[in-house]
Design a protein around this motif. Structure first.
Motif, PDB file in Angstrom:
ATOM      1  N   CYS A 120      -8.879 -23.818  -8.073  1.00 57.54           N
ATOM      2  CA  CYS A 120      -7.619 -24.150  -7.365  1.00 57.54           C
ATOM      3  C   CYS A 120      -8.155 -25.079  -6.109  1.00 57.54           C
ATOM      4  O   CYS A 120      -7.176 -25.072  -5.175  1.00 57.54           O
ATOM      5  N   GLU A 126      -3.933 -31.868  -9.115  1.00 58.90           N
ATOM      6  CA  GLU A 126      -3.182 -30.752  -9.410  1.00 58.90           C
ATOM      7  C   GLU A 126      -3.319 -30.262 -10.813  1.00 58.90           C
ATOM      8  O   GLU A 126      -3.305 -29.196 -11.176  1.00 58.90           O
ATOM      9  N   SER A 187      -2.111 -20.326  -0.825  1.00 59.41           N
ATOM     10  CA  SER A 187      -0.738 -20.983  -1.183  1.00 59.41           C
ATOM     11  C   SER A 187      -0.853 -21.942  -2.266  1.00 59.41           C
ATOM     12  O   SER A 187      -0.297 -22.060  -3.354  1.00 59.41           O
ATOM     13  N   THR A 188      -2.341 -22.510  -2.354  1.00 63.99           N
ATOM     14  CA  THR A 188      -2.262 -23.517  -3.414  1.00 63.99           C
ATOM     15  C   THR A 188      -2.776 -22.783  -4.766  1.00 63.99           C
ATOM     16  O   THR A 188      -2.245 -23.097  -5.845  1.00 63.99           O
ATOM     17  N   SER A 191       0.672 -21.463  -6.079  1.00 65.71           N
ATOM     18  CA  SER A 191       1.288 -22.516  -6.560  1.00 65.71           C
ATOM     19  C   SER A 191       0.971 -22.872  -7.963  1.00 65.71           C
ATOM     20  O   SER A 191       1.691 -23.124  -9.041  1.00 65.71           O
ATOM     21  N   TYR A 194       2.379 -20.248 -10.192  1.00 63.00           N
ATOM     22  CA  TYR A 194       3.577 -20.104 -10.326  1.00 63.00           C
ATOM     23  C   TYR A 194       4.164 -21.571 -11.278  1.00 63.00           C
ATOM     24  O   TYR A 194       4.992 -21.461 -12.200  1.00 63.00           O
ATOM     25  N   PHE A 195       3.316 -22.594 -11.122  1.00 65.66           N
ATOM     26  CA  PHE A 195       3.439 -23.741 -12.074  1.00 65.66           C
ATOM     27  C   PHE A 195       3.045 -23.285 -13.670  1.00 65.66           C
ATOM     28  O   PHE A 195       4.201 -23.731 -14.426  1.00 65.66           O
ATOM     29  N   ASN A 198       6.396 -21.309 -14.817  1.00 67.79           N
ATOM     30  CA  ASN A 198       7.406 -22.358 -14.705  1.00 67.79           C
ATOM     31  C   ASN A 198       7.467 -22.870 -16.109  1.00 67.79           C
ATOM     32  O   ASN A 198       8.138 -23.163 -16.826  1.00 67.79           O
ATOM     33  N   GLU A 234       2.420 -12.290  -0.169  1.00 72.15           N
ATOM     34  CA  GLU A 234       3.041 -13.390  -0.678  1.00 72.15           C
ATOM     35  C   GLU A 234       2.354 -13.228  -2.354  1.00 72.15           C
ATOM     36  O   GLU A 234       3.074 -13.690  -3.213  1.00 72.15           O
ATOM     37  N   LEU A 238       5.050 -13.150  -5.206  1.00 70.20           N
ATOM     38  CA  LEU A 238       4.859 -13.882  -6.441  1.00 70.20           C
ATOM     39  C   LEU A 238       4.637 -13.057  -7.685  1.00 70.20           C
ATOM     40  O   LEU A 238       5.662 -13.565  -8.820  1.00 70.20           O
ATOM     41  N   TYR A 294       8.085 -16.642  -1.435  1.00 69.86           N
ATOM     42  CA  TYR A 294       7.846 -16.153  -2.933  1.00 69.86           C
ATOM     43  C   TYR A 294       8.765 -14.471  -2.605  1.00 69.86           C
ATOM     44  O   TYR A 294       9.296 -14.246  -3.735  1.00 69.86           O
ATOM     45  N   GLN A 329      11.298 -23.043   4.655  1.00 72.00           N
ATOM     46  CA  GLN A 329      11.293 -23.901   3.877  1.00 72.00           C
ATOM     47  C   GLN A 329      12.308 -24.897   3.659  1.00 72.00           C
ATOM     48  O   GLN A 329      13.348 -24.990   2.802  1.00 72.00           O
TER      49      GLN A 329
END
Lengths: 416, 116
Positions: A120, A126, A187-188, A191, A194-195, A198, A234, A238, A294, A329
């Motif tokens: 990551c 990405e 955080s990367t 994400s 989480y990507f 989703n 976090e 998440l 999160y 945010q």
């Protein structure tokens, strides 16, 4: 006597559960991701024939990693291209002479965290981070990843090999970021996870709305990171968020594949186990008082999970959580989500005022949820023309057909 | 490993000579170069004359072709470089981010190829 089993099945299961851990330990020793993957693949092939003859070893993972390391040593010795990896060779030979084949902890040090931070790395594209994480930590095949992203296997293979090549040539280190960069890098990582979730939860394109394997994979990855970094709130946030979302998996679609909105879902079919795990995790995390986006989103999801129906939902609390989220945010996306809560907690007019503040932002021009939310508000106020215009725009902007069909039915019901 | 940090910026951005910001900008470059030296990371580093002084050369069928100006028609031009010695890309990125032009231009970090 043990029941009869197929060696292939045993191998598939090990790949599924242990691939990431074995690969990470190999990379730590060899220092080269591609080579580690190659020798592990070789070891798996060898396992198929050896285990067929001799039966399953006591620790299959230890057997695989020892065999893979021997393959690596062979390659180092035979191939002059690896001459510069002399220190790694020395290290491997040393490992080889020291370890006892049955001591798993010693043979397989847990380097999964290093591996996920490498995959990551922000210097990678990405999409490559996501693909690489699924490949190396998740043990998904290139074909499976290609299918998940509706890519051709060849294109995905090229993407993966380009990324591995960059890691090797650009000197992306196989280590944890130092304290100064840890939060940003973490955080990367989150994400990326989480990507993946989703993408599994609402496939961004195509007919199917849930691709369960990806959602499950994301939860598994979050569990790994959480077990290795239990103090990072976090990460726990998440994991809780995904568990709570995923508790509704069985109720989000009817048997024909039509989307069912939260308001109309059969709450008795939500997974109680996932809700219990998610809320427990969230409660034990929130007390640490290191709040992040999160955790807040998980808290909102937990309120829904604990409400017996849509009407009795604590909208004031949800709206307040969105306000807190907005302070961390400040994005129009948060306001759009908040508007629905505000419409129930306060008034529809107030919700529309909230939307009016952000609806002219450039990023909102083609943001489907804005039009879907505004259509709902206008409809509830009896503003027919506005509601129809918003619905049409929302349908036009829908990225998957389940979503578009849901809004289409809403439009038809409304016009009838 | 060695990395080259290629410093790009558009002509009309960043502090211009003669403005009050220019002095501190140059000072920042000096300090950065000193930092690299102290850390033992500096291999080489230079500023380049503006892109308007560039000549692009190609060879076709044995004859030399020259054109005025740089090859790329982008707004951002190469203005200088640092060649640095680092343990990893992370360290190189850390240094690159400290190059004063990173605030208004961009730094391309490329590993140097080694032949062995």
């Amino acid at each position: 006597m043990l029941p009869p089993f197929k060696i292939e099945q045993a191998i598939n299961q090990i790949v599924r559960e242990e691939w990431g851990r074995i690969l990470a330990a190999l990379v730590a020793g060899i220092g080269d991701l591609q080579l580690a993957e190659d020798v592990l693949q070789d070891a798996l092939e060898q396992a198929l024939t050896t285990w067929q003859k001799q039966g399953l070893p006591k620790s299959p993972s230890a057997w695989l990693i020892t065999t893979a390391r021997r393959r690596a040593i062979d390659k180092f010795r035979r191939d002059s291209r690896f001459a510069k990896l002399q220190p790694e060779l020395t290290y491997l030979v040393e490992l080889e002479s020291q370890v006892d084949d049955t001591d798993e902890e010693m043979i397989i040090p847990d380097k999964r965290l290093e591996l996920i931070f490498t995959c990551c790395h922000p210097a990678l594209e990405e999409k490559s981070r996501i693909a690489l994480t699924l490949r190396t930590l998740g043990g998904l095949s290139t074909e499976e990843i290609a299918r998940a992203f509706l890519d051709k296997p060849k294109t995905m293979a090229q993407r993966l090999s380009r990324a591995k090549n960059k890691i090797a040539l650009a000197g992306i280190p196989f280590k944890l970021p130092d304290d100064a960069h840890l939060q940003q890098r973490l955080s990367t990582v989150l994400s990326v996870i989480y990507f993946i979730f989703n993408e599994g939860y609402t496939a961004s394109s195509g007919k199917q709305i849930v691709r369960e394997d990806l959602a499950e994979e994301a939860i598994r990855l979050a569990r790994i990171v959480h077990s290795l970094m239990p103090m990072q709130t976090e990460v726990a946030g998440l994991l809780a968020l995904m568990l709570l979302h995923d508790s509704r998996r069985q109720t989000r679609m009817d048997h024909r594949g039509n989307m069912i909105p939260l308001a109309e879902q059969n709450r008795s079919k939500w997974s109680k186990a996932k809700i219990a795990e998610g809320t427990h995790l969230l409660k034990t995390t929130l007390v640490k008082q290191q709040v992040g986006s999160y955790q807040i989103q998980a808290a909102i999801s937990a309120i829904h999970a604990e409400s017996s129906d849509w009407e009795s939902t604590d909208w004031r609390q949800i709206s307040a959580f969105y306000e807190l989220l907005y302070s961390l945010q400040p994005s129009a996306v948060v306001r759009v989500n908040q508007s629905i809560a505000v419409s129930y907690a306060h008034s529809i007019e107030e919700a529309l005022t909230l939307l009016a503040i952000v609806e002219n932002e450039d990023a909102m021009l083609n943001y489907q949820p804005l039009y879907a939310a505004r259509a709902d508000l206008n409809q509830r106020l009896g503003r027919h023309e506005e509601a129809i215009a918003d619905l049409l725009r929302a349908i036009e902007l829908s990225e998957n057909s389940a979503q578009a069909e849901f809004l289409q039915r809403k439009l038809e019901a409304f016009q009838a | 490993m060695q990395y080259i940090c290629l410093i790009y910026s558009a002509a009309d951005t960043g502090p211009a000579p003669g403005t009050p910001e220019f002095g501190p900008y140059m000072q920042a470059y000096q300090e950065f170069t000193t930092l690299l030296k102290e850390k033992g990371a500096l291999v080489a580093g230079d500023a380049l004359q503006p892109a308007t002084t560039a000549t692009t050369v190609t060879r076709e069928n044995g004859s030399i072709e020259t054109t005025d100006g740089p090859f790329a028609e982008t707004k951002e031009q190469l203005g200088g470089y640092y060649l640095i010695e680092c343990d990893s890309l992370d360290e190189a990125i850390e240094y690159a981010a400290k190059i004063p032009t990173a605030a208004h231009g961009r730094i391309e970090v490329r590993p140097i190829m080694t032949f062995d």
